[in-house]
Design a protein around this motif. Structure first.
Motif, PDB file in Angstrom:
ATOM      1  N   TRP A   1      -0.910  -2.254   4.741  1.00 28.00           N
ATOM      2  CA  TRP A   1      -0.674  -1.450   6.035  1.00 28.00           C
ATOM      3  C   TRP A   1      -1.485  -1.320   7.119  1.00 28.00           C
ATOM      4  CZ3 TRP A   1      -2.901   3.484   7.361  1.00 28.00           C
ATOM      5  CH2 TRP A   1      -2.452   4.076   8.120  1.00 28.00           C
TER       6      TRP A   1
ATOM      7  N   HIS B   1       8.564  -8.474  11.103  1.00 28.92           N
ATOM      8  CA  HIS B   1      10.154  -8.055  11.235  1.00 28.92           C
ATOM      9  C   HIS B   1      11.105  -9.045  11.267  1.00 28.92           C
ATOM     10  CE1 HIS B   1       7.555  -4.426  12.418  1.00 28.92           C
ATOM     11  NE2 HIS B   1       7.133  -4.828  13.248  1.00 28.92           N
TER      12      HIS B   1
ATOM     13  N   GLY C   1       5.363   5.205   3.359  1.00 29.38           N
ATOM     14  CA  GLY C   1       5.764   6.642   3.351  1.00 29.38           C
ATOM     15  C   GLY C   1       5.956   6.918   1.640  1.00 29.38           C
ATOM     16  N   PHE C   2       6.917   5.764   1.196  1.00 24.26           N
ATOM     17  CA  PHE C   2       7.475   6.013  -0.065  1.00 24.26           C
ATOM     18  C   PHE C   2       6.294   6.057  -1.102  1.00 24.26           C
ATOM     19  CE2 PHE C   2       8.317   3.437  -3.966  1.00 24.26           C
ATOM     20  CZ  PHE C   2       9.171   4.438  -4.671  1.00 24.26           C
TER      21      PHE C   2
ATOM     22  N   PRO D   1       5.972  -1.717   6.701  1.00 24.01           N
ATOM     23  CA  PRO D   1       6.674  -0.836   7.589  1.00 24.01           C
ATOM     24  C   PRO D   1       6.471   0.502   7.186  1.00 24.01           C
ATOM     25  CG  PRO D   1       8.231  -2.531   6.720  1.00 24.01           C
ATOM     26  CD  PRO D   1       7.087  -2.820   5.832  1.00 24.01           C
ATOM     27  N   PRO D   2       6.430   1.739   8.013  1.00 24.30           N
ATOM     28  CA  PRO D   2       5.987   2.875   7.845  1.00 24.30           C
ATOM     29  C   PRO D   2       6.834   3.424   6.604  1.00 24.30           C
ATOM     30  CG  PRO D   2       6.328   2.471  10.206  1.00 24.30           C
ATOM     31  CD  PRO D   2       6.723   1.456   9.479  1.00 24.30           C
ATOM     32  N   SER D   3       8.198   3.066   6.566  1.00 25.54           N
ATOM     33  CA  SER D   3       8.805   3.833   5.505  1.00 25.54           C
ATOM     34  C   SER D   3       8.532   3.679   4.078  1.00 25.54           C
ATOM     35  CB  SER D   3      10.417   3.418   5.733  1.00 25.54           C
ATOM     36  OG  SER D   3      10.482   1.788   5.522  1.00 25.54           O
ATOM     37  N   TYR D   4       7.970   2.146   4.055  1.00 26.49           N
ATOM     38  CA  TYR D   4       7.525   1.769   2.645  1.00 26.49           C
ATOM     39  C   TYR D   4       6.224   2.476   2.396  1.00 26.49           C
ATOM     40  CZ  TYR D   4      10.661  -2.315   2.530  1.00 26.49           C
ATOM     41  OH  TYR D   4      11.772  -3.236   2.463  1.00 26.49           O
TER      42      TYR D   4
END
Length: 280
Positions: free
Chosen positions: A217, A59, A236-237, A231-234
């Motif tokens: 991940w 991070h 998720g994408f 990151p969870p957003s990546y």
């Protein structure tokens, strides 16, 4: 002096040094031929510093590091970013290892040659068994080489950006061995699966990309100190993209079998490698 880690970017490294200063840990940056090293002045806080470094790698844009630069940074610190183009090239090279870069440039070379009048020749040589006359499974390389072919600019850009970003992370922080395994396994097994689903006419590094996505991940989730994570957003994408591939919304043929197969390869390897951090 004790080295606790290396970073490709001197400014990011200074932000981490400023953060350690706020924790009462004395450290400094040492220039390397490629990137910089974080050096501790003494061994008293080595375990804490290494743990904090692992979190920083995961991070680096956390606000606490920016705040540390404001609170503890030295305004006299100077950084050599190099010339614009040279600096970008240096960041590109230092952000990945040799296996990542070699694979990257092979794919670029194959794509360039395919668009310079050698498309049929290369497809005949690299396509999966059965895609062209007189090709069969005895030509064992054909289970892997379709991964090196891409058929559009969007196709190769999407795949190689993810490969450089995540493959580079894996190789520079865990070594070439896990990345080589992912490249070979996710570059062959998902191709075989795709063949049984749609036949031999396919190509691209997408299966390998989904393998490094799943691996990065899950390793970050199961072993946060390993130095990699997504990151969870990546994540998720990529899962949304995976699902969209099973619809007609993207307007292009998608090798869904290779995507799913690659993701499973990456997750399985992460489960194995994260059993004990020392085994990676």
């Amino acid at each position: 002096m004790i080295e606790i880690g290396q970073l490709p970017n001197a400014r990011a490294a200074q932000a981490f040094v400023d953060y350690l200063t706020g924790l009462g840990i004395e450290s400094y940056i040492e220039s390397l031929p490629q990137g910089v090293a974080i050096m501790l002045v003494g061994p008293q806080h080595e375990d804490t510093a290494r743990s904090e470094f692992a979190q920083f790698v995961l991070h680096p844009h956390d606000e606490k590091y920016l705040q540390a630069s404001w609170d503890n940074g030295n305004t006299q610190t100077k950084f050599d970013y190099g010339s614009g183009t040279l600096g970008l090239v240096q960041q590109f090279i230092t952000g990945a290892g040799p296996l990542t870069l070699i694979t990257f440039f092979i794919c670029v070379l194959v794509y360039a040659l395919m668009n310079l009048g050698m498309g049929n020749t290369l497809f005949s040589a690299l396509s999966f068994a059965g895609a062209v006359p007189d090709s069969d499974v005895a030509e064992i390389w054909r289970v892997f080489t379709p991964s090196l072919m891409h058929f559009s600019a969007m196709h190769i850009i999407f795949n190689l950006l993810w490969w450089w970003y995540l493959g580079g992370k894996i190789e520079t922080r865990l070594g070439s061995r896990p990345l080589l395994f992912l490249l070979l396994m996710a570059g062959t097994l998902p191709n075989i699966l795709q063949f049984f689903i749609t036949g031999p006419n396919f190509g691209g590094l997408s299966g390998v990309v989904y393998a490094v996505v799943g691996y990065t991940w899950l390793m970050g989730v199961r072993n946060p100190n390993c130095g990699i994570g997504l990151p969870p957003s990546y994540m998720g994408f990529m899962m949304v993209w995976l699902v969209l591939g099973f619809t007609d919304l993207l307007g292009m043929p998608i090798a869904n079998g290779a995507h799913v197969g690659g993701l499973l390869v990456g997750l399985a390897q992460a489960l194995f490698d994260s059993r004990k951090p020392s085994q990676v």
